[in-house]
Design a protein around this motif. Structure first.
Motif, PDB file in Angstrom:
ATOM      1  N   LEU A 414      78.920  99.304  63.069  1.00 28.94           N
ATOM      2  CA  LEU A 414      78.800  98.437  62.226  1.00 28.94           C
ATOM      3  C   LEU A 414      78.557  97.342  62.621  1.00 28.94           C
ATOM      4  N   ARG A 415      78.801  96.226  63.017  1.00 29.10           N
ATOM      5  CA  ARG A 415      78.592  94.825  63.209  1.00 29.10           C
ATOM      6  C   ARG A 415      78.650  94.174  61.260  1.00 29.10           C
ATOM      7  N   MET A 416      79.563  93.641  61.253  1.00 26.90           N
ATOM      8  CA  MET A 416      79.866  92.033  60.309  1.00 26.90           C
ATOM      9  C   MET A 416      78.373  91.344  60.474  1.00 26.90           C
ATOM     10  N   SER A 417      77.473  91.103  61.769  1.00 27.66           N
ATOM     11  CA  SER A 417      76.541  90.190  61.366  1.00 27.66           C
ATOM     12  C   SER A 417      75.602  91.179  60.661  1.00 27.66           C
ATOM     13  N   GLU A 418      75.400  92.137  61.016  1.00 24.91           N
ATOM     14  CA  GLU A 418      74.340  93.661  60.435  1.00 24.91           C
ATOM     15  C   GLU A 418      74.566  93.046  59.429  1.00 24.91           C
ATOM     16  N   CYS A 419      75.778  93.738  58.396  1.00 23.99           N
ATOM     17  CA  CYS A 419      75.710  93.587  56.753  1.00 23.99           C
ATOM     18  C   CYS A 419      75.268  92.519  56.192  1.00 23.99           C
ATOM     19  N   TRP A 420      75.981  91.449  56.889  1.00 16.78           N
ATOM     20  CA  TRP A 420      76.219  90.228  55.945  1.00 16.78           C
ATOM     21  C   TRP A 420      74.822  89.150  56.366  1.00 16.78           C
ATOM     22  N   ASN A 421      73.933  90.206  57.122  1.00 14.72           N
ATOM     23  CA  ASN A 421      72.833  89.325  57.890  1.00 14.72           C
ATOM     24  C   ASN A 421      73.127  87.967  58.171  1.00 14.72           C
ATOM     25  N   TYR A 422      73.641  88.332  59.148  1.00 16.27           N
ATOM     26  CA  TYR A 422      73.860  85.815  59.719  1.00 16.27           C
ATOM     27  C   TYR A 422      72.771  86.228  60.933  1.00 16.27           C
ATOM     28  N   ASP A 423      72.984  84.465  61.475  1.00 10.02           N
ATOM     29  CA  ASP A 423      71.820  83.685  62.094  1.00 10.02           C
ATOM     30  C   ASP A 423      73.074  82.467  61.954  1.00 10.02           C
ATOM     31  N   ASP A 424      72.804  81.378  62.954  1.00 12.32           N
ATOM     32  CA  ASP A 424      74.036  80.616  63.294  1.00 12.32           C
ATOM     33  C   ASP A 424      73.182  80.048  62.354  1.00 12.32           C
ATOM     34  N   GLU A 425      72.323  79.253  62.492  1.00  7.73           N
ATOM     35  CA  GLU A 425      71.642  78.338  61.879  1.00  7.73           C
ATOM     36  C   GLU A 425      71.975  78.662  60.072  1.00  7.73           C
ATOM     37  N   ASN A 426      71.500  78.899  59.471  1.00  2.00           N
ATOM     38  CA  ASN A 426      71.950  79.294  57.899  1.00  2.00           C
ATOM     39  C   ASN A 426      72.785  80.253  57.402  1.00  2.00           C
ATOM     40  N   GLY A 427      73.864  81.223  57.751  1.00  2.00           N
ATOM     41  CA  GLY A 427      74.730  81.365  58.158  1.00  2.00           C
ATOM     42  C   GLY A 427      74.811  82.907  57.479  1.00  2.00           C
ATOM     43  N   SER A 428      75.418  83.368  56.987  1.00  3.54           N
ATOM     44  CA  SER A 428      75.465  84.519  56.059  1.00  3.54           C
ATOM     45  C   SER A 428      74.312  84.130  54.980  1.00  3.54           C
ATOM     46  N   SER A 429      73.097  85.769  54.532  1.00  3.64           N
ATOM     47  CA  SER A 429      72.215  85.808  53.219  1.00  3.64           C
ATOM     48  C   SER A 429      73.435  86.369  52.217  1.00  3.64           C
ATOM     49  N   SER A 430      73.569  87.087  52.800  1.00  3.09           N
ATOM     50  CA  SER A 430      73.872  88.079  51.825  1.00  3.09           C
ATOM     51  C   SER A 430      75.395  88.751  52.004  1.00  3.09           C
TER      52      SER A 430
END
Length: 548
Positions: A414-430
């Protein structure tokens, strides 16, 4: 208790006795003594904790150094990875004119390394020196790897260890570290955020406050500042003295509180650095005051109190200042542009003495128009183009990036970027977590200054409490000969529900403000008092954890 503490206690008792009735003095003294002794017992308990294993800490700013000091004293082997050439984090990177703390200096330091700064509000240089001295005093420099980046961290379930890939930015060589515990102290104020509108055509000098170039001269220049958060206001109040003209592009006017930046007396410095009691009184009094504001002013339960404080402490004073400085010249226009209409606390309150004077200066133009782009010669808004020699971006940071773009892989891939819904522009949405420090499925991974933990108080207090929480967990693992811990999903779910409920009960949730307090629809700050968060961290609820 030191002799100086006893003397200070006696003096305080005598002063109180002359000012207050006897019963009130006795009540205050008993409560103060209880609180002071409780703190000393807590310190003794934490200092006695021991642990084993290797720890890798990402970042040598305030949070990283605090963790390194405390965990090293537990007996752990420490490695700190820092991408810059010096310790200090945000205080090493930010060098813009007027850069200073917006919290009083006696709260903007760690209790285990007290220092009386020269002024009540410490400058950037003093804070950077403080962190440098801290690293030297606790022999941390040999444990810090400068000019290195953490690229990837993978949890190995066979060894119950983190495998961390680190790259040297000077040589390009990569190294693999095997550690028992991984701590992110990367911070929120790390990556500067630039405007989303086009800027590449500008032929003058464009500079961000977070990557300030001291070689850029502003003397007698026509300068624009885009952004009026803390850095923009601090910079503007200094820049205006040198420039020929200053244009401030303002989207939303901030609430700005005054500061009494008086010098620290010799006696005050001596007492603060040599009397635990004096230091405790200063820090406790201010913490209680800020927690009281949190309860009364920023809670939606008492809107009338918030309105009263807004009128008396902010808007009325701002109107009077504008009237005095403008003498009727553009008075109404300045008031409309400089007095906020949104609720107090909806955006972060700035602290500065010279903001209104700067904004009302003959050199200054306040522009509300939306910026569309930078042209070859200046700034184009929806209404007109203005020419500038230098454009300063005071547009803040990507607060929601946390430790990203480090690729952190927990259990079962499990990747933290998937767990936290991360993208470079908006950061983590959850940014799903437990207490803002740990995340289910990511054993032995800890976050300092993580999601929804920044209080209406000093973040340094929070960092110290978070490190104490980590110490309790590591000590528990060592004492019971276990190798890993992670929170349960039910504990993290309950904490998330509590966060959202608390968030909705405060002014931070007001949608009239575009604020870090509700970034991406998630609470960007802790929405109760610091004392409430500190109490949560100091008690391990064993049912909320999976220990192995």
């Amino acid at each position: 208790m030191k002799k100086l503490d006893i003397l200070a206690l006696t003096v305080m008792f005598v002063v109180l006795r002359r000012c207050l009735p006897k019963k009130a003095v006795i009540t205050i003294s008993v409560l103060a003594a209880y609180s002071f002794l409780k703190r000393r017992l807590r310190e003794r308990r934490l200092s006695s904790l021991r642990g084993k294993g290797k720890v890798l800490i990402i970042g040598a700013g305030a949070a990283g150094l605090c963790a390194a000091v405390q965990l090293q004293e537990m007996g752990l082997e420490i490695t700190v990875i820092e991408r810059h050439t010096k310790v200090g984090g945000v205080w090493e990177a930010n060098k813009y004119p007027g850069c200073c703390a917006d919290v009083e200096s006696y709260l903007y330091q760690f209790s285990f390394f007290p220092r009386a700064f020269t002024r009540k509000w410490a400058s950037r240089d003093e804070l950077q020196q403080y962190l440098s001295d801290l690293a030297t005093s606790f022999n941390l420099n040999n444990s810090i790897r400068f000019n290195q980046n953490v690229d990837k961290a993978t949890w190995n379930p066979t060894t119950n260890m983190w495998e961390v890939t680190v790259t040297d930015t000077l040589t390009g060589k990569s190294h693999l570290h095997h550690v028992n515990y991984l701590i992110s102290a990367a911070g929120m104020l790390r990556d500067p955020k630039y405007p989303s509108f086009p800027t590449q055509d500008f032929k003058g000098q464009a500079i961000h406050t977070a990557v300030w170039d001291p070689a850029v001269s502003l003397k007698d220049k026509n300068v624009a500042i885009i952004g009026t958060g803390s850095s923009g206001i601090q910079a503007a109040s200094v820049i205006v003295k040198d420039v020929s003209k200053l244009t401030i592009y303002i989207r939303t006017p901030p609430y700005v509180a005054p500061k009494v930046n008086n010098q620290t007396t010799s006696l005050g410095r001596f007492l603060y650095e040599n009397s635990d009691l004096y230091m405790w009184v200063k820090r406790s009094a201010r913490t209680i005051f800020l927690d009281t504001l949190m309860r009364l002013v920023f809670s939606n339960r008492f809107p009338s109190i918030r309105q009263l404080v807004t009128t008396i402490m902010f808007n009325s004073k701002t109107r009077n200042k504008i009237q005095k400085l403008t003498s009727g010249r553009d008075e109404e226009d300045r008031m409309r542009k400089l007095i906020p209409t949104y609720p107090l606390g909806c955006r972060r309150i700035c602290v500065d003495n010279d903001w209104i004077e700067t904004a009302c200066s003959d050199k200054t133009e306040i522009v509300e128009e939306k910026v569309e782009c930078l042209t070859k010669t200046g700034v184009k808004t929806a209404i007109k183009c203005r020419e500038h020699d230098v454009v300063v971006f005071a547009t803040g940071f990507y607060n929601q990036r946390y430790f990203f773009p480090v690729d952190i892989i927990g259990q079962n891939g499990l990747r933290m970027s998937e767990c936290w819904n991360y993208d470079d522009e908006n950061g983590s949405s959850s940014p799903y977590s437990y207490l803002g420090i740990t995340v289910p499925e990511f054993p032995n991974f800890f976050i300092l200054n993580g999601p929804s933990t920044n209080p209406f108080n000093s973040i340094w207090l929070t960092i110290e409490s978070q490190v104490s929480h980590i110490k309790l967990l590591i000590s528990h693992l060592s004492n019971h000969k276990m190798s890993s811990c992670q929170p349960t999903h039910s504990a993290a779910d309950y904490y998330a529900d509590r966060l959202l409920s608390d968030f909705d009960s405060t002014v931070f949730s007001d949608r009239r403000c575009n604020s870090v307090y509700h970034a991406n629809g998630w609470p960007g700050s802790w929405c109760q008092t610091f004392a409430a968060y500190d109490d949560l961290l100091m008690t391990l609820k064993y049912g909320d954890w999976l220990f192995e």
